[in-house]
Motif scaffolding. Structure first.
Motif: not given
Length: 219
Positions: A180, A185-186, A196-198
Motif C-alpha cells: 500500500h 489512509w485515515e 481505513e484506505p481512502t
C-alpha cells in the motif's frame, strides 16, 4: 511521478494566503497557506536511510518541488526534519498538528488490518472479575490485558506517517511500506471504526484539496 504533476503547485498554494477569505477555509487557521522550504536530494537520501526504504515517488517529488510541509488538507502537512533522535515528521509551523512519527517507526511493516483482527480476538478475552479468586489476581490480569491492547493499538500505526490532523482525533496517514506504499489512509478509530484506505494516492489527495480550495475561493 514526473515533474508536471507539481508544476506551479507551490505558487498556487502560496497565492491562496493573499485571498481576503482564505481564513474561512477549513483548516486554514492551522497552516495559514504557508509552505516550508523544499528539501534537497541529500536530505531525502538521509531521510530514506533512517526510514530503511525509499519514499513514495509522488510524495518524494512533492518534497523536492513544493515544500517539506505546511499548507495542505485539513490542518496541514507534517514536516520531516532531523533532530537529535534522527529523522521524524513534526508539526513545524502548524497550530494543530498530528502526533510526531519517527522514521524508524514509519519504516516498519504496515499491517493494520491483521492487527485489527488480533485486537478483535483480544476483545473477547478481556478478563472478568468474577473469574478470579481475588481482586489482586483480577487487577494483575486486567493490567496485562490493557498493556497488550495498547501495544497492538499503537502497532497499527507502524509503517505509515501521521501526515495531517483532521480534527477530533482523526488523522490522515501516508503509507510508507508494503503493497500500500504511497496510499493515503485515515485513522478513524476515535469513531470505533479503524485505520481505513481512502482509495487515493498522495498526488490525488493533495491536488484535489488544492482544486477544491481554489474553487471555493473563486481563484
Amino acid at each position: 511521478m514526473n515533474e508536471v504533476t507539481w508544476a506551479g503547485v507551490r505558487e498556487r498554494v502560496l497565492r491562496l494566503a493573499e485571498h481576503p477569505e482564505s481564513d474561512t477555509v477549513f483548516g486554514a487557521q492551522g497552516h495559514g497557506f504557508r509552505l516550508g522550504p523544499v528539501m534537497s536530494e541529500e536530505q531525502l537520501q538521509a531521510l530514506e536511510a533512517d526510514l530503511g526504504v525509499g519514499l513514495p515517488a509522488q510524495y518524494r517529488s512533492f518534497l523536492l518541488q513544493v515544500g517539506a510541509g505546511g499548507a495542505g488538507p485539513d490542518y496541514g502537512l507534517m514536516t520531516p526534519s532531523l533532530g537529535d533522535g534522527g529523522w521524524q515528521w513534526r508539526g513545524i509551523g502548524l497550530v494543530f498538528s498530528a502526533q510526531p512519527t519517527t522514521a524508524e517507526f514509519a519504516g516498519r511493516p504496515f499491517v493494520p488490518e491483521a492487527l485489527q483482527g488480533e485486537l478483535n480476538a483480544l476483545d473477547d478475552q478481556e478478563p472478568e472479575e468474577d473469574a478470579f479468586a481475588t481482586a489482586e489476581e483480577f487487577h494483575h490480569a486486567q493490567a496485562a490485558w490493557n498493556a497488550r491492547y495498547e501495544e497492538l493499538y499503537d502497532a497499527q500505526e507502524a509503517g505509515a506517517v501521521f501526515l495531517s490532523e483532521q480534527g477530533c482525533g482523526y488523522t490522515s496517514l501516508l503509507v510508507m511500506t508494503g503493497p500500500h506504499q504511497g496510499a493515503v489512509w485515515e485513522d478513524l478509530r476515535p469513531m470505533d471504526r479503524g485505520i481505513e484506505p481512502t482509495g487515493h494516492d498522495f498526488a490525488h489527495w493533495y491536488r484535489s484539496w488544492l482544486e477544491r480550495t481554489e474553487q471555493r475561493l473563486g481563484t
